[in-house]
Scaffold this motif. Structure first.
Motif, PDB file in Angstrom:
ATOM      1  N   ARG A  36     -18.404 -29.506 -18.140  1.00  0.00           N
ATOM      2  CA  ARG A  36     -17.920 -28.178 -17.781  1.00  0.00           C
ATOM      3  C   ARG A  36     -17.979 -28.000 -16.264  1.00  0.00           C
ATOM      4  N   ARG A  37     -16.848 -27.657 -15.680  1.00  0.00           N
ATOM      5  CA  ARG A  37     -16.809 -27.429 -14.231  1.00  0.00           C
ATOM      6  C   ARG A  37     -17.161 -25.979 -13.923  1.00  0.00           C
ATOM      7  N   LEU A  38     -18.139 -25.804 -13.006  1.00  0.00           N
ATOM      8  CA  LEU A  38     -18.556 -24.482 -12.559  1.00  0.00           C
ATOM      9  C   LEU A  38     -18.448 -24.401 -11.043  1.00  0.00           C
ATOM     10  N   ALA A  39     -18.423 -23.192 -10.531  1.00  0.00           N
ATOM     11  CA  ALA A  39     -18.278 -23.002  -9.085  1.00  0.00           C
ATOM     12  C   ALA A  39     -19.638 -23.001  -8.401  1.00  0.00           C
ATOM     13  N   ARG A  40     -19.696 -23.624  -7.220  1.00  0.00           N
ATOM     14  CA  ARG A  40     -20.896 -23.599  -6.385  1.00  0.00           C
ATOM     15  C   ARG A  40     -20.776 -22.490  -5.351  1.00  0.00           C
ATOM     16  N   SER A  41     -21.898 -22.193  -4.714  1.00  0.00           N
ATOM     17  CA  SER A  41     -21.909 -21.176  -3.660  1.00  0.00           C
ATOM     18  C   SER A  41     -21.023 -21.610  -2.499  1.00  0.00           C
ATOM     19  N   GLN A  42     -20.491 -20.665  -1.799  1.00  0.00           N
ATOM     20  CA  GLN A  42     -19.653 -20.966  -0.651  1.00  0.00           C
ATOM     21  C   GLN A  42     -20.468 -21.662   0.430  1.00  0.00           C
ATOM     22  N   GLY A  43     -19.811 -22.575   1.131  1.00  0.00           N
ATOM     23  CA  GLY A  43     -20.474 -23.291   2.206  1.00  0.00           C
ATOM     24  C   GLY A  43     -21.170 -24.563   1.760  1.00  0.00           C
ATOM     25  N   ILE A  44     -21.190 -24.828   0.443  1.00  0.00           N
ATOM     26  CA  ILE A  44     -21.810 -26.052  -0.082  1.00  0.00           C
ATOM     27  C   ILE A  44     -20.691 -26.986  -0.528  1.00  0.00           C
ATOM     28  N   ASN A  45     -20.587 -28.150   0.102  1.00  0.00           N
ATOM     29  CA  ASN A  45     -19.443 -29.036  -0.121  1.00  0.00           C
ATOM     30  C   ASN A  45     -19.687 -30.091  -1.181  1.00  0.00           C
ATOM     31  N   ARG A  46     -20.928 -30.378  -1.500  1.00  0.00           N
ATOM     32  CA  ARG A  46     -21.259 -31.484  -2.398  1.00  0.00           C
ATOM     33  C   ARG A  46     -21.103 -31.066  -3.859  1.00  0.00           C
ATOM     34  N   VAL A  47     -20.579 -31.975  -4.681  1.00  0.00           N
ATOM     35  CA  VAL A  47     -20.485 -31.742  -6.129  1.00  0.00           C
ATOM     36  C   VAL A  47     -21.822 -32.100  -6.756  1.00  0.00           C
ATOM     37  N   LEU A  48     -22.399 -31.153  -7.485  1.00  0.00           N
ATOM     38  CA  LEU A  48     -23.680 -31.365  -8.143  1.00  0.00           C
ATOM     39  C   LEU A  48     -23.456 -31.526  -9.641  1.00  0.00           C
ATOM     40  N   ILE A  49     -23.960 -32.617 -10.211  1.00  0.00           N
ATOM     41  CA  ILE A  49     -23.801 -32.879 -11.641  1.00  0.00           C
ATOM     42  C   ILE A  49     -25.152 -32.712 -12.327  1.00  0.00           C
ATOM     43  N   LYS A  50     -25.170 -31.927 -13.405  1.00  0.00           N
ATOM     44  CA  LYS A  50     -26.404 -31.659 -14.132  1.00  0.00           C
ATOM     45  C   LYS A  50     -26.232 -32.059 -15.599  1.00  0.00           C
ATOM     46  N   VAL A  51     -27.244 -32.738 -16.124  1.00  0.00           N
ATOM     47  CA  VAL A  51     -27.308 -33.042 -17.556  1.00  0.00           C
ATOM     48  C   VAL A  51     -28.548 -32.327 -18.085  1.00  0.00           C
ATOM     49  N   HIS A  52     -28.344 -31.385 -18.995  1.00  0.00           N
ATOM     50  CA  HIS A  52     -29.442 -30.566 -19.488  1.00  0.00           C
ATOM     51  C   HIS A  52     -30.065 -31.177 -20.746  1.00  0.00           C
ATOM     52  N   PRO A  53     -31.332 -30.830 -21.035  1.00  0.00           N
ATOM     53  CA  PRO A  53     -32.002 -31.371 -22.220  1.00  0.00           C
ATOM     54  C   PRO A  53     -31.275 -31.114 -23.526  1.00  0.00           C
ATOM     55  N   ASP A  54     -30.466 -30.041 -23.593  1.00  0.00           N
ATOM     56  CA  ASP A  54     -29.699 -29.774 -24.820  1.00  0.00           C
ATOM     57  C   ASP A  54     -28.365 -30.517 -24.825  1.00  0.00           C
TER      58      ASP A  54
END
Length: 252
Positions: free
Chosen positions: A27-45
């Motif tokens: 699922r693609r979500l938006a990051r805060s403005q001014g942050i250029n890096r893509v952060l990928i998260k895998v949750h325990p569920d």
């Protein structure tokens, strides 16, 4: 390995990563403005999220997903293996519940004369209650954990501030339940910590607090952020892995 994009959904655009024989939904979500890096998260569920700048193209997000494909797959396998052995809690006597990394036996005591509440006595979590209703036991435990969390987090924040020399004054802190985070730091420097974290070992609590204090200096996960984290807690990666391994047992 292949990647596909779905049509935009109300809750966010979905990407589909095919790795081996498995199709992984991201699922693609938006990051805060001014942050250029893509952060990928895998949750325990086993939810997978890609937090990307709004201005980033889908191709840029897909490139980041491809680069972490093996890691995403391994994280999913690990969490699925852990979840096979997680038994939903029923909030009855005899269950095991965590506090600061130690398991404590739950004992539910029905009483009409004593005050309702929770006490930690000789390695047991004793819940005194009018009627043995699991939902009420869960509610009392949640309140007790939140109260203990406020006390423990306050003490550990004071201790960690001795290492965080870049922080000029004690930041405001609140305790709030979160489904996908142990902690967060607002752009204004306010720390928010998950009450479930108080169930983890003290070193895990310290790691999360230090992580958020580092965000006061570096608000994104940049190279400078990780360099700072390594300076104040060289062993942080091992502690983070331990906390990740316990997540499904700590969060109801």
């Amino acid at each position: 390995m292949s990647v596909m994009i779905s049509n935009a959904a109300p809750y966010g655009r979905e990407l589909f990563l095919r790795y081996g024989d498995e199709c992984i939904t991201i699922r693609r979500l938006a990051r805060s403005q001014g942050i250029n890096r893509v952060l990928i998260k895998v949750h325990p569920d086993t939810r997978v999220e890609a937090l990307a700048p709004r201005e980033a193209s889908d191709d840029e997000v897909l490139d980041a997903v491809r680069q972490r494909a093996r890691w995403i797959y391994q994280q999913l396998r690990q969490f699925r293996a852990q979840n096979e052995y997680v038994i939903p809690r029923r909030y009855v006597s005899g269950e095991s519940h965590y506090y600061l990394g130690r398991q404590h036996l739950l004992k539910v005591i029905e009483t009409l004369t004593e005050r309702q509440g929770v006490k930690l006595l000789r390695g047991r979590l004793e819940v005194r209650i009018r009627h043995k209703r699991p939902d009420k036991v869960k509610q009392l435990l949640a309140r007790w954990y939140r109260e203990r969390a406020g006390e423990v987090f306050g003490r550990r924040l004071d201790a960690m501030l001795e290492q965080a020399l870049w922080v000029s004054e004690r930041p405001p802190m609140r305790v709030q339940a979160m489904q996908t985070r142990w902690g967060s730091c607002s752009p204004q420097g306010r720390l928010t910590l998950n009450p479930h974290l108080v169930k983890a070992p003290r070193e895990c609590v310290d790691y999360v607090i230090l992580h958020e204090l580092c965000h006061i200096a570096e608000h994104n996960h940049s190279e400078r952020f990780y360099r700072l984290m390594g300076q104040v807690m060289p062993q942080w990666e091992g502690i983070k892995a331990r906390l990740d391994d316990m997540a499904s047992r700590l969060i109801d």
